[in-house]
Design a protein around this motif. Structure first.
Motif, PDB file in Angstrom:
ATOM      1  N   LYS A 184      -6.056 -23.647  10.889  1.00 46.45           N
ATOM      2  CA  LYS A 184      -5.455 -23.151   9.649  1.00 46.45           C
ATOM      3  C   LYS A 184      -5.332 -24.237   8.557  1.00 46.45           C
ATOM      4  CE  LYS A 184      -0.703 -21.825   8.390  1.00 46.45           C
ATOM      5  NZ  LYS A 184       0.666 -21.790   8.923  1.00 46.45           N
ATOM      6  N   ASP A 226      -6.631 -24.498  17.951  1.00 37.64           N
ATOM      7  CA  ASP A 226      -5.637 -23.447  17.740  1.00 37.64           C
ATOM      8  C   ASP A 226      -6.125 -22.584  16.582  1.00 37.64           C
ATOM      9  OD1 ASP A 226      -3.540 -22.027  16.572  1.00 37.64           O
ATOM     10  OD2 ASP A 226      -2.322 -23.792  16.172  1.00 37.64           O
ATOM     11  N   HIS A 229       7.287 -24.337  17.290  1.00 37.38           N
ATOM     12  CA  HIS A 229       6.868 -25.118  16.124  1.00 37.38           C
ATOM     13  C   HIS A 229       8.124 -25.571  15.395  1.00 37.38           C
ATOM     14  CE1 HIS A 229       4.778 -26.643  12.692  1.00 37.38           C
ATOM     15  NE2 HIS A 229       3.607 -26.213  13.111  1.00 37.38           N
ATOM     16  N   SER A 242       6.673 -27.669   9.493  1.00 38.35           N
ATOM     17  CA  SER A 242       5.644 -28.631   9.109  1.00 38.35           C
ATOM     18  C   SER A 242       6.262 -29.849   8.421  1.00 38.35           C
ATOM     19  CB  SER A 242       4.625 -27.951   8.187  1.00 38.35           C
ATOM     20  OG  SER A 242       3.390 -28.629   8.269  1.00 38.35           O
ATOM     21  N   GLY A 280       3.624 -29.931  13.253  1.00 36.25           N
ATOM     22  CA  GLY A 280       4.799 -30.523  12.615  1.00 36.25           C
ATOM     23  C   GLY A 280       4.706 -32.023  12.450  1.00 36.25           C
ATOM     24  N   GLU A 322      -0.287 -29.196  18.852  1.00 36.55           N
ATOM     25  CA  GLU A 322      -1.220 -28.469  17.961  1.00 36.55           C
ATOM     26  C   GLU A 322      -1.127 -29.000  16.540  1.00 36.55           C
ATOM     27  OE1 GLU A 322       0.160 -24.452  17.742  1.00 36.55           O
ATOM     28  OE2 GLU A 322       0.030 -24.146  19.878  1.00 36.55           O
ATOM     29  N   GLY A 343      -1.913 -29.831  12.804  1.00 39.30           N
ATOM     30  CA  GLY A 343      -2.829 -29.469  11.727  1.00 39.30           C
ATOM     31  C   GLY A 343      -2.810 -30.606  10.723  1.00 39.30           C
ATOM     32  N   ARG A 344      -1.700 -30.670   9.984  1.00 40.79           N
ATOM     33  CA  ARG A 344      -1.535 -31.648   8.910  1.00 40.79           C
ATOM     34  C   ARG A 344      -1.914 -33.082   9.325  1.00 40.79           C
ATOM     35  NH1 ARG A 344       1.396 -31.315   4.553  1.00 40.79           N
ATOM     36  NH2 ARG A 344       2.445 -29.419   5.279  1.00 40.79           N
ATOM     37  N   TYR A 403      -3.747 -28.077   4.054  1.00 41.41           N
ATOM     38  CA  TYR A 403      -3.187 -27.015   3.206  1.00 41.41           C
ATOM     39  C   TYR A 403      -3.430 -27.309   1.716  1.00 41.41           C
ATOM     40  CZ  TYR A 403      -0.903 -26.551   7.701  1.00 41.41           C
ATOM     41  OH  TYR A 403      -0.669 -26.467   9.051  1.00 41.41           O
TER      42      TYR A 403
HETATM   43  C1  LIG Z   1       1.096 -21.963  15.574  1.00 41.90           C
HETATM   44  C2  LIG Z   1       0.861 -23.152  14.722  1.00 41.90           C
HETATM   45  N1  LIG Z   1       0.476 -24.311  15.310  1.00 41.90           N
HETATM   46  C3  LIG Z   1       0.228 -25.420  14.598  1.00 41.90           C
HETATM   47  C4  LIG Z   1       0.347 -25.430  13.224  1.00 41.90           C
HETATM   48  C5  LIG Z   1       0.069 -26.700  12.482  1.00 41.90           C
HETATM   49  O1  LIG Z   1       1.220 -27.235  11.952  1.00 41.90           O
HETATM   50  P1  LIG Z   1       1.230 -28.642  11.185  1.00 41.90           P
HETATM   51  O2  LIG Z   1       0.185 -28.554  10.147  1.00 41.90           O
HETATM   52  O3  LIG Z   1       2.607 -28.746  10.663  1.00 41.90           O
HETATM   53  O4  LIG Z   1       0.943 -29.697  12.202  1.00 41.90           O
HETATM   54  C6  LIG Z   1       0.785 -24.274  12.564  1.00 41.90           C
HETATM   55  C7  LIG Z   1       0.980 -24.287  11.120  1.00 41.90           C
HETATM   56  O5  LIG Z   1       1.580 -23.447  10.515  1.00 41.90           O
HETATM   57  C8  LIG Z   1       1.032 -23.102  13.328  1.00 41.90           C
HETATM   58  O6  LIG Z   1       1.434 -21.952  12.742  1.00 41.90           O
END
Ligand SMILES: Cc1ncc(COP(=O)(O)O)c(C=O)c1O
Length: 416
Positions: free
Chosen positions: A59, A79, A195, A198, A232, A270, A272-273, A371
């Motif tokens: 995402k 993910d 979670h 973020s 996060g 998991e 993302g950021r 994002y």
């Molecule tokens: C289920 C899930 N996992 C992981 C993430 C990634 O989060 P982050 O970008 O804060 O690490 C998100 C982001 O919304 C999420 O919804």
């Protein structure tokens, strides 16, 4: 010069830095810069140092080029949150393990993911979703799937995070016992995920969340095979200087070790950021200056969604190839307007830039890999973008080994 759209995969032109792009082409439209070396370094850091398995949360930035960079550095699990993301990652990385971690899915998405794309990991936060997953993965012969990994998402606090994820998903402790016990019956492997929100600014967020996990396991008395601490993990932005990621990993490791889980249990995360924030920056042009307001050619409907909608401050740098003017002089706080006709296309900042800035100047906006680049739309006819590779360092980094040094300034001015 090679050009492409954001997610295309033509071979990209490499430049030493953003100023070199401006010198070479005086770009009419915004330019996204990829820094594959920065994403590769982030991936290696997680693969080497996180005390378990690191999934990438697609995402945050679904660029196929980025997915391949992460894969090449050892990130094998992804993910995914929609069937479109399932298809994208399966097509880009046929060998990858996909985990469908959106707790509310359509039956057809679950069916396609399971039957056509080999997805075996699903998350859920209600008995309805459990039933949906079981039904959608039952064969035509009426036999229930025996190879499911099901992760129950617990609601945890977002109090240490800049962006809350505490309202929409996750079951409360009062519901967790029944859900964990029912899920255990249907799952070959049972996980608990959460979670913390973020951009979590304190490792303590994970301790609090793990305390909830412990309470849920004890209450339900079930054997748990996976603890997934979610995303996060923070990156660095103006006004947000989190502790080093090693501190997060150490505290997660310690807390995980004391949980009552199966002896062969696995720890997952998991991010993302944290894996992709440093991957992109963007070059924008100033089309007009009105006092301390700069009208630029990307904004709230482009890569600056978070700057507009949640007041996120990104680092900025004036790209002026002008040795006659001292651009290292006094900085002033500016706000931005994006290119569309909406008043809402406004970003408060403040973005600290040299007072001499004027129409026709270019600005590099950093740390847009998470994002940011992923949020671009074509609203109002804007959104076209060139994409190049920059070989220099991102404006800030969690991974350069100098994280314990105090930072001099949130904003950087090009000294060329
Ligand atoms: C289920 C899930 N996992 C992981 C993430 C990634 O989060 P982050 O970008 O804060 O690490 C998100 C982001 O919304 C999420 O919804």
């Amino acid at each position: 010069m090679l050009k492409q759209t954001v997610w295309g995969s033509l071979e990209l032109h490499h430049y030493p830095d953003a100023l070199a792009v401006v010198r070479a082409s005086s770009p009419e439209q915004p330019v996204i810069l990829n820094r594959p070396h920065a994403a590769a370094r982030a991936a290696r850091f997680f693969v080497d140092k996180f005390p378990g398995r690191s999934l990438y949360a697609v995402k945050a930035n679904p660029s196929p080029d980025l997915l391949r960079v992460l894969w090449n550095e050892g990130v094998t699990h992804f993910d995914v949150a929609s069937i479109a993301e399932v298809r994208l990652v399966r097509e880009t990385l046929p060998q990858a393990t996909l985990c469908f971690m959106h707790p509310v899915k359509t039956p057809s998405a679950i069916r396609e993911a399971y039957a056509a794309h080999g997805v075996r990991v699903f998350s859920l936060d209600s008995l309805e979703e459990l039933e949906k997953i079981v039904t959608a993965t039952t064969g035509d012969d009426g036999k229930a799937a025996e190879d499911l990994t099901l992760c129950v998402r617990l609601r945890v606090s977002s109090e240490y995070s800049e962006l809350s994820l505490a309202s929409k998903f996750g079951c409360d402790l009062t519901e967790a016992r029944d859900l964990l016990q029912a899920t255990r019956q249907a799952a070959d492997s049972l996980g608990i995920c959460f979670h913390v929100g973020s951009q979590s600014m304190s490792p303590h967020a994970y301790v609090q969340a793990m305390d909830r996990v412990r309470a849920a396991i004890v209450d339900a008395s079930v054997l748990v095979d996976i603890i997934d601490v979610g995303g996060g993990f923070p990156s660095i932005y103006p006004g947000m200087e989190p502790p080093p990621l090693e501190d997060y990993f150490a505290i997660i490791d310690r807390t995980y070790e004391s949980l009552p889980v199966s002896y062969s249990a696995e720890l997952w995360c998991e991010p993302g950021r944290a894996l992709c924030a440093e991957y992109n920056s963007m070059i924008v042009r100033v089309d007009k200056r009105r006092g301390t307001e700069l009208f630029i050619n990307d904004g709230a409907y482009g890569a600056l969604f978070d700057a507009a909608h949640v007041g996120w401050r990104f680092p900025v740098k004036l790209l002026r190839d002008d040795t006659m003017v001292d651009i290292t002089g006094a900085l002033e706080p500016f706000s931005f307007y994006g290119p569309t006709c909406d008043d809402m296309d406004h970003m408060d900042g403040p973005f600290e830039l040299p007072a001499v800035i004027k129409a026709g100047d270019y600005i590099e906006i950093g740390m847009l890999g998470a994002y940011g680049a992923a949020m671009k739309t074509a609203f109002n006819g804007f959104g076209s973008t060139d994409v190049h590779v920059a070989n220099d360092e991102p404006m800030a980094s969690q991974y350069r080994g100098d994280r314990r040094d105090p930072r001099v300034s949130d904003n950087v001015v090009s000294l060329r």
